[in-house]
Design a protein around this motif. Structure first.
Motif, PDB file in Angstrom:
ATOM      1  N   VAL A  17      -4.802  -7.990   5.194  1.00 16.85           N
ATOM      2  CA  VAL A  17      -4.561  -8.746   3.959  1.00 16.85           C
ATOM      3  C   VAL A  17      -5.742  -8.613   2.999  1.00 16.85           C
ATOM      4  CG1 VAL A  17      -4.163 -11.046   3.006  1.00 16.85           C
ATOM      5  CG2 VAL A  17      -3.031 -10.365   5.132  1.00 16.85           C
ATOM      6  N   VAL A  18      -6.964  -8.718   3.520  1.00 15.51           N
ATOM      7  CA  VAL A  18      -8.163  -8.627   2.672  1.00 15.51           C
ATOM      8  C   VAL A  18      -8.289  -7.231   2.065  1.00 15.51           C
ATOM      9  CG1 VAL A  18     -10.693  -8.655   2.698  1.00 15.51           C
ATOM     10  CG2 VAL A  18      -9.416 -10.463   3.858  1.00 15.51           C
ATOM     11  N   CYS A  19      -8.054  -6.193   2.854  1.00 14.59           N
ATOM     12  CA  CYS A  19      -8.124  -4.818   2.333  1.00 14.59           C
ATOM     13  C   CYS A  19      -7.148  -4.615   1.180  1.00 14.59           C
ATOM     14  CB  CYS A  19      -7.825  -3.820   3.446  1.00 14.59           C
ATOM     15  SG  CYS A  19      -9.153  -3.610   4.630  1.00 14.59           S
ATOM     16  N   THR A  20      -5.913  -5.060   1.374  1.00 10.88           N
ATOM     17  CA  THR A  20      -4.900  -4.912   0.322  1.00 10.88           C
ATOM     18  C   THR A  20      -5.271  -5.710  -0.914  1.00 10.88           C
ATOM     19  OG1 THR A  20      -3.209  -4.624   2.027  1.00 10.88           O
ATOM     20  CG2 THR A  20      -2.439  -5.138  -0.191  1.00 10.88           C
ATOM     21  N   PHE A  21      -5.806  -6.903  -0.718  1.00  5.20           N
ATOM     22  CA  PHE A  21      -6.207  -7.737  -1.858  1.00  5.20           C
ATOM     23  C   PHE A  21      -7.227  -7.018  -2.737  1.00  5.20           C
ATOM     24  CE2 PHE A  21      -9.295 -10.732  -3.663  1.00  5.20           C
ATOM     25  CZ  PHE A  21      -8.458 -11.464  -4.504  1.00  5.20           C
ATOM     26  N   PHE A  22      -8.235  -6.423  -2.128  1.00  8.11           N
ATOM     27  CA  PHE A  22      -9.271  -5.738  -2.916  1.00  8.11           C
ATOM     28  C   PHE A  22      -8.731  -4.500  -3.622  1.00  8.11           C
ATOM     29  CE2 PHE A  22     -12.346  -8.067  -0.166  1.00  8.11           C
ATOM     30  CZ  PHE A  22     -13.077  -8.669  -1.194  1.00  8.11           C
ATOM     31  N   ILE A  23      -7.681  -3.903  -3.081  1.00 12.04           N
ATOM     32  CA  ILE A  23      -7.092  -2.724  -3.716  1.00 12.04           C
ATOM     33  C   ILE A  23      -6.234  -3.107  -4.918  1.00 12.04           C
ATOM     34  CG2 ILE A  23      -5.389  -0.873  -3.363  1.00 12.04           C
ATOM     35  CD1 ILE A  23      -6.502  -0.609  -0.506  1.00 12.04           C
ATOM     36  N   VAL A  24      -5.488  -4.206  -4.819  1.00 15.16           N
ATOM     37  CA  VAL A  24      -4.516  -4.554  -5.877  1.00 15.16           C
ATOM     38  C   VAL A  24      -5.034  -5.591  -6.868  1.00 15.16           C
ATOM     39  CG1 VAL A  24      -2.635  -4.085  -4.255  1.00 15.16           C
ATOM     40  CG2 VAL A  24      -3.377  -6.444  -4.612  1.00 15.16           C
ATOM     41  N   LEU A  33       0.828  -1.207   0.000  1.00 13.35           N
ATOM     42  CA  LEU A  33       0.000   0.000   0.000  1.00 13.35           C
ATOM     43  C   LEU A  33       0.864   1.261   0.000  1.00 13.35           C
ATOM     44  CD1 LEU A  33      -2.812  -0.993   2.540  1.00 13.35           C
ATOM     45  CD2 LEU A  33      -2.963  -0.900   0.046  1.00 13.35           C
ATOM     46  N   ILE A  34       1.930   1.264   0.803  1.00 15.90           N
ATOM     47  CA  ILE A  34       2.830   2.423   0.828  1.00 15.90           C
ATOM     48  C   ILE A  34       3.503   2.598  -0.527  1.00 15.90           C
ATOM     49  CG2 ILE A  34       4.955   3.350   1.832  1.00 15.90           C
ATOM     50  CD1 ILE A  34       4.161   1.980   4.455  1.00 15.90           C
ATOM     51  N   GLY A  35       3.960   1.487  -1.121  1.00 16.62           N
ATOM     52  CA  GLY A  35       4.614   1.555  -2.418  1.00 16.62           C
ATOM     53  C   GLY A  35       3.697   2.083  -3.505  1.00 16.62           C
ATOM     54  N   LEU A  36       2.407   1.759  -3.414  1.00 15.00           N
ATOM     55  CA  LEU A  36       1.430   2.213  -4.412  1.00 15.00           C
ATOM     56  C   LEU A  36       0.954   3.639  -4.148  1.00 15.00           C
ATOM     57  CD1 LEU A  36      -0.757  -1.007  -4.761  1.00 15.00           C
ATOM     58  CD2 LEU A  36       0.882  -0.115  -6.427  1.00 15.00           C
ATOM     59  N   GLY A  37       1.441   4.244  -3.070  1.00 14.42           N
ATOM     60  CA  GLY A  37       1.034   5.612  -2.755  1.00 14.42           C
ATOM     61  C   GLY A  37      -0.234   5.695  -1.931  1.00 14.42           C
ATOM     62  N   LYS A  38      -0.744   4.560  -1.475  1.00  9.85           N
ATOM     63  CA  LYS A  38      -1.953   4.538  -0.639  1.00  9.85           C
ATOM     64  C   LYS A  38      -1.556   4.753   0.822  1.00  9.85           C
ATOM     65  CE  LYS A  38      -4.501   3.237  -4.197  1.00  9.85           C
ATOM     66  NZ  LYS A  38      -5.588   4.082  -4.748  1.00  9.85           N
ATOM     67  N   ILE A  39      -0.945   5.894   1.096  1.00  5.87           N
ATOM     68  CA  ILE A  39      -0.355   6.151   2.402  1.00  5.87           C
ATOM     69  C   ILE A  39      -1.438   6.273   3.478  1.00  5.87           C
ATOM     70  CG2 ILE A  39       1.195   7.624   3.710  1.00  5.87           C
ATOM     71  CD1 ILE A  39       2.506   6.277   1.350  1.00  5.87           C
ATOM     72  N   ARG A  40      -2.468   7.051   3.188  1.00 10.68           N
ATOM     73  CA  ARG A  40      -3.534   7.223   4.181  1.00 10.68           C
ATOM     74  C   ARG A  40      -4.243   5.903   4.445  1.00 10.68           C
ATOM     75  NH1 ARG A  40      -4.735  11.605   0.657  1.00 10.68           N
ATOM     76  NH2 ARG A  40      -3.882  13.577   1.391  1.00 10.68           N
ATOM     77  N   THR A  41      -4.491   5.142   3.384  1.00 18.23           N
ATOM     78  CA  THR A  41      -5.149   3.840   3.537  1.00 18.23           C
ATOM     79  C   THR A  41      -4.323   2.918   4.419  1.00 18.23           C
ATOM     80  OG1 THR A  41      -6.128   4.041   1.340  1.00 18.23           O
ATOM     81  CG2 THR A  41      -6.103   1.845   2.317  1.00 18.23           C
ATOM     82  N   ALA A  42      -2.995   2.894   4.174  1.00 17.27           N
ATOM     83  CA  ALA A  42      -2.106   2.051   4.985  1.00 17.27           C
ATOM     84  C   ALA A  42      -2.171   2.448   6.450  1.00 17.27           C
ATOM     85  CB  ALA A  42      -0.671   2.163   4.471  1.00 17.27           C
TER      86      ALA A  42
END
Length: 415
Positions: A190-197, A139-148
């Motif tokens: 893990v589930v949150c990240t899965f739905f994002i990527v 998430l951090i690498g993708l720029g989803k800083i607030r989400t992380a």
């Protein structure tokens, strides 16, 4: 003016750091509660389970995530690499859980017997903690800083809530409740990240072994640095766990955990710097460098005596180590923070190869000094080995940064 200041306050870097403070605070409170309830003997077993998994994660997974965060410089390359990064991290997590199971089995036979339930849950913790670590870094690498940041806070809340719920509604042991709470909370991350990527993943790239090999070559230098950092950060607890009595390990791990609480700040800053989100943090730091440095030293210095007396009154006098060790660990943490931020800046400016070379030499020095030190001086020997290692590391990395600043005169390295 109001709008611009509001935008600066809500920028990704400060929001992520704020969320990291909240999640770390909740995690620290949770650790204080279950540690006192477990007692010295059971806390030593729990500490070994946790530190084994965390050390393996830093040794095997952090090089991959570091390389992925670096690719934020090139969004196209990052998108192409995402599928193989996810595959590598899942595979690495499985390997980590396998090695963790073997380590716990050996520990159970040599140091303290572990029931089968703790062996299974401890192995599950290694798997889920690795997946959670991987998810946050993706998430951090993708720029989803607030989400992380939000995900980290929710995970911390879930851990505390699940622990107390299990204590009220089940007859499980304290250790079992702690590990179940950890494992279930990580599922959310893990589930949150899965739905994002998931929409960005490409199944066609899974079979492209040539691209996978090229990516692994890119990871090589970062993996050496991450492996060395993991050993330097966490092997002290493992050395104490294997070479010292169980009670000493509990005393050391509790002390180090309380002082190490502030580690989240330099680690979060380093992650933001490598991922290219460090401008909002670096500008005020560069403007008030001396003030921030003095404040950091003051806070770290004050933490030594605070942790000593807090441990005495919260846990009891039998949990204490000599006061001098607390101050040594504080000094080591100051040196570690300086090294971490310098190394992150060096990596961001293309110095990953020289940084890995420095790290490889220094970890050899550290392991030799730590093992010899613990046999001769006990816990003092382990801490002194860390102090010497981080001091040398910081000086060498600073020298390389000065070389870069000569090539880029007038430029800021903290970007």
């Amino acid at each position: 003016m109001r709008r611009s200041s509001q935008k600066g306050f809500l920028s990704k870097g400060p929001v992520f750091l704020t969320m990291r403070v909240l999640s770390s605070g909740l995690g620290g409170i949770f650790a204080l509660i279950y540690s006192r309830q477990l007692g010295i003997q059971n806390r030593s077993v729990m500490g070994f389970i946790l530190i084994t998994a965390i050390t393996l994660i830093y040794l095997l997974a952090s090089g991959i995530t570091l390389t992925f965060r670096q690719l934020s410089n090139s969004p196209e390359m990052q998108t192409l690499a995402l599928t193989r990064v996810v595959l590598l991290l899942i595979s690495t997590s499985v390997v980590i859980s396998g090695i963790s199971f073997g380590s716990l089995l050996i520990y159970s036979h040599i140091k303290s017997h572990l029931p089968i339930s703790l062996l299974i849950l401890g192995t599950g913790f290694a798997l889920m903690a690795s997946l959670d670590y991987s998810s946050t870094n993706i998430l951090i690498g993708l720029g989803k800083i607030r989400t992380a940041g939000v995900v980290e806070v929710v995970v911390a809340i879930l851990q505390v809530s699940l622990y107390f719920l299990l204590r009220l509604l089940s007859s499980y042991s304290l250790s079992t409740c702690v590990l179940i709470a950890f494992n279930l909370s990580y599922i959310f991350s893990v589930v949150c990240t899965f739905f994002i990527v998931v929409k960005r993943l490409s199944l066609r790239k899974l079979g492209n072994f040539a691209e996978l090999y090229d990516f692994l070559k890119t990871v090589r230098h970062n993996h050496v640095y991450s492996l060395v950092s993991g050993l330097a950060d966490y092997s002290d607890k493992l050395i104490v766990a294997w070479f010292m009595p169980l009670a000493k390990f509990t005393q050391y791990s509790v002390m180090a955990g309380l002082i190490n609480y502030v580690r989240f700040l330099p680690e979060a800053l380093a992650n933001l710097l490598v991922a290219g989100h460090g401008k909002s943090i670096s500008k005020p730091f560069e403007s008030h460098r001396k003030g921030f440095s003095a404040l950091a030293v003051l806070l770290y210095g004050f933490s030594g005596i605070t942790v000593y007396y807090f441990t005495k009154y919260w846990f009891g006098a039998n949990w204490l180590l000599p006061l001098a060790i607390y101050y040594l660990v504080v000094f080591q943490e100051i040196l570690r923070a300086a090294y971490l931020l310098s190394a992150a800046t060096l990596i961001r400016n293309g110095g990953d190869r020289v940084n890995s070379n420095i790290s490889l030499v220094l970890i050899t020095m550290y392991l030799l000094l730590a093992i010899i030190g613990v046999l001769i001086l006990g816990i003092y020997g382990v801490v002194l080995a860390q102090v010497l290692t981080y001091l040398t590391s910081s000086l060498l990395v600073s020298r390389e940064l000065r070389k870069i600043s000569l090539v880029k005169p007038g430029g800021s390295l903290l970007v």
